[in-house]
Write a protein that holds these residues in place. Structure first.
Motif, PDB file in Angstrom:
ATOM      1  N   LEU A  21       0.835  -1.208   0.000  1.00 16.55           N
ATOM      2  CA  LEU A  21       0.000   0.000   0.000  1.00 16.55           C
ATOM      3  C   LEU A  21       0.867   1.254   0.000  1.00 16.55           C
ATOM      4  O   LEU A  21       0.624   2.196  -0.761  1.00 16.55           O
ATOM      5  CB  LEU A  21      -0.931   0.007   1.212  1.00 16.55           C
ATOM      6  N   GLN A  22       1.895   1.264   0.843  1.00 11.14           N
ATOM      7  CA  GLN A  22       2.780   2.425   0.928  1.00 11.14           C
ATOM      8  C   GLN A  22       3.513   2.645  -0.396  1.00 11.14           C
ATOM      9  O   GLN A  22       3.619   3.767  -0.881  1.00 11.14           O
ATOM     10  CB  GLN A  22       3.786   2.248   2.062  1.00 11.14           C
ATOM     11  N   LYS A  23       4.003   1.555  -0.976  1.00 13.62           N
ATOM     12  CA  LYS A  23       4.731   1.635  -2.253  1.00 13.62           C
ATOM     13  C   LYS A  23       3.834   2.216  -3.353  1.00 13.62           C
ATOM     14  O   LYS A  23       4.234   3.115  -4.090  1.00 13.62           O
ATOM     15  CB  LYS A  23       5.220   0.249  -2.654  1.00 13.62           C
ATOM     16  N   HIS A  24       2.617   1.707  -3.440  1.00 12.58           N
ATOM     17  CA  HIS A  24       1.699   2.192  -4.469  1.00 12.58           C
ATOM     18  C   HIS A  24       1.280   3.634  -4.215  1.00 12.58           C
ATOM     19  O   HIS A  24       1.111   4.408  -5.153  1.00 12.58           O
ATOM     20  CB  HIS A  24       0.469   1.276  -4.582  1.00 12.58           C
ATOM     21  N   PHE A  25       1.127   3.997  -2.953  1.00 10.28           N
ATOM     22  CA  PHE A  25       0.771   5.381  -2.644  1.00 10.28           C
ATOM     23  C   PHE A  25       1.918   6.320  -3.003  1.00 10.28           C
ATOM     24  O   PHE A  25       1.696   7.410  -3.522  1.00 10.28           O
ATOM     25  CB  PHE A  25       0.414   5.550  -1.170  1.00 10.28           C
ATOM     26  N   ASP A  26       3.157   5.900  -2.741  1.00 10.12           N
ATOM     27  CA  ASP A  26       4.318   6.724  -3.085  1.00 10.12           C
ATOM     28  C   ASP A  26       4.424   6.929  -4.590  1.00 10.12           C
ATOM     29  O   ASP A  26       4.854   7.981  -5.050  1.00 10.12           O
ATOM     30  CB  ASP A  26       5.607   6.100  -2.549  1.00 10.12           C
ATOM     31  N   GLU A  27       4.025   5.913  -5.365  1.00 13.39           N
ATOM     32  CA  GLU A  27       4.072   6.008  -6.829  1.00 13.39           C
ATOM     33  C   GLU A  27       2.934   6.854  -7.380  1.00 13.39           C
ATOM     34  O   GLU A  27       3.134   7.609  -8.328  1.00 13.39           O
ATOM     35  CB  GLU A  27       4.013   4.608  -7.448  1.00 13.39           C
ATOM     36  N   GLN A  29      -0.531   8.931  -5.827  1.00  6.92           N
ATOM     37  CA  GLN A  29      -1.383   9.270  -4.699  1.00  6.92           C
ATOM     38  C   GLN A  29      -2.868   9.172  -5.039  1.00  6.92           C
ATOM     39  O   GLN A  29      -3.696   8.995  -4.147  1.00  6.92           O
ATOM     40  CB  GLN A  29      -1.065  10.668  -4.196  1.00  6.92           C
ATOM     41  N   TYR A  30      -3.205   9.299  -6.307  1.00 10.88           N
ATOM     42  CA  TYR A  30      -4.614   9.263  -6.717  1.00 10.88           C
ATOM     43  C   TYR A  30      -4.804   8.251  -7.840  1.00 10.88           C
ATOM     44  O   TYR A  30      -4.991   8.613  -9.000  1.00 10.88           O
ATOM     45  CB  TYR A  30      -5.075  10.654  -7.156  1.00 10.88           C
ATOM     46  N   PRO A  31      -4.762   6.939  -7.512  1.00 11.43           N
ATOM     47  CA  PRO A  31      -4.899   5.924  -8.564  1.00 11.43           C
ATOM     48  C   PRO A  31      -6.328   5.879  -9.112  1.00 11.43           C
ATOM     49  O   PRO A  31      -7.292   6.139  -8.384  1.00 11.43           O
ATOM     50  CB  PRO A  31      -4.559   4.620  -7.839  1.00 11.43           C
ATOM     51  N   ASN A  32      -6.423   5.546 -10.381  1.00 11.46           N
ATOM     52  CA  ASN A  32      -7.749   5.407 -10.985  1.00 11.46           C
ATOM     53  C   ASN A  32      -8.356   4.057 -10.573  1.00 11.46           C
ATOM     54  O   ASN A  32      -7.730   3.261  -9.880  1.00 11.46           O
ATOM     55  CB  ASN A  32      -7.669   5.555 -12.511  1.00 11.46           C
ATOM     56  N   GLU A  33      -9.574   3.837 -11.005  1.00 10.82           N
ATOM     57  CA  GLU A  33     -10.296   2.632 -10.599  1.00 10.82           C
ATOM     58  C   GLU A  33      -9.569   1.360 -11.035  1.00 10.82           C
ATOM     59  O   GLU A  33      -9.505   0.383 -10.282  1.00 10.82           O
ATOM     60  CB  GLU A  33     -11.705   2.655 -11.185  1.00 10.82           C
ATOM     61  N   LYS A  34      -8.991   1.386 -12.221  1.00  6.22           N
ATOM     62  CA  LYS A  34      -8.284   0.216 -12.732  1.00  6.22           C
ATOM     63  C   LYS A  34      -7.096  -0.146 -11.835  1.00  6.22           C
ATOM     64  O   LYS A  34      -6.894  -1.308 -11.497  1.00  6.22           O
ATOM     65  CB  LYS A  34      -7.810   0.496 -14.165  1.00  6.22           C
ATOM     66  N   LYS A  35      -6.327   0.854 -11.430  1.00 10.04           N
ATOM     67  CA  LYS A  35      -5.171   0.606 -10.553  1.00 10.04           C
ATOM     68  C   LYS A  35      -5.618   0.153  -9.165  1.00 10.04           C
ATOM     69  O   LYS A  35      -4.983  -0.701  -8.560  1.00 10.04           O
ATOM     70  CB  LYS A  35      -4.305   1.862 -10.447  1.00 10.04           C
ATOM     71  N   ARG A  36      -6.701   0.735  -8.663  1.00 11.71           N
ATOM     72  CA  ARG A  36      -7.202   0.327  -7.346  1.00 11.71           C
ATOM     73  C   ARG A  36      -7.673  -1.125  -7.372  1.00 11.71           C
ATOM     74  O   ARG A  36      -7.428  -1.880  -6.436  1.00 11.71           O
ATOM     75  CB  ARG A  36      -8.349   1.233  -6.891  1.00 11.71           C
ATOM     76  N   LYS A  37      -8.340  -1.522  -8.450  1.00 11.52           N
ATOM     77  CA  LYS A  37      -8.810  -2.902  -8.569  1.00 11.52           C
ATOM     78  C   LYS A  37      -7.631  -3.874  -8.649  1.00 11.52           C
ATOM     79  O   LYS A  37      -7.666  -4.948  -8.041  1.00 11.52           O
ATOM     80  CB  LYS A  37      -9.715  -3.064  -9.788  1.00 11.52           C
ATOM     81  N   ALA A  38      -6.592  -3.505  -9.396  1.00  9.28           N
ATOM     82  CA  ALA A  38      -5.416  -4.359  -9.506  1.00  9.28           C
ATOM     83  C   ALA A  38      -4.723  -4.497  -8.142  1.00  9.28           C
ATOM     84  O   ALA A  38      -4.314  -5.597  -7.754  1.00  9.28           O
ATOM     85  CB  ALA A  38      -4.439  -3.779 -10.531  1.00  9.28           C
ATOM     86  N   LEU A  39      -4.615  -3.399  -7.408  1.00 13.59           N
ATOM     87  CA  LEU A  39      -4.007  -3.435  -6.085  1.00 13.59           C
ATOM     88  C   LEU A  39      -4.865  -4.262  -5.120  1.00 13.59           C
ATOM     89  O   LEU A  39      -4.340  -5.022  -4.307  1.00 13.59           O
ATOM     90  CB  LEU A  39      -3.820  -2.011  -5.554  1.00 13.59           C
TER      91      LEU A  39
END
Length: 79
Positions: A21-27, A29-39
């Motif tokens: 979660l921290q890694k993805h947030f650092d990359e 901060q506002y991921p779209n729905e597609k990125k959130r679903k993948a995460l």
């Protein structure tokens, strides 16, 4: 008798999940729905829980706590 309010069970994240979660947030901060679903698939929770957790990250990153992972653990328990 008054009915009791239903309380959602808290999600407890492992250290590995917290790091992801921290890694993805650092990359991003506002991921779209597609990125959130993948995460969400990667971590094993719903997309909504990812959305809520990532929305809480900026509140604590602005404080620059020395050990952000330990500090965020208490926040992630509430997601």
């Amino acid at each position: 008798m008054a009915s009791r309010k239903f309380r959602k069970e808290r999600t407890v994240y492992s250290k590995e999940q917290q790091h992801l979660l921290q890694k993805h947030f650092d990359e991003c901060q506002y991921p779209n729905e597609k990125k959130r679903k993948a995460l969400a698939l990667l971590i094993g929770v719903t997309e909504y829980k990812i959305q809520v957790c990532l929305s809480l990250f900026p509140l604590f990153n602005t404080k620059r706590v020395s050990s952000s992972i330990n500090y965020l653990n208490s926040v992630l328990l509430k997601c």
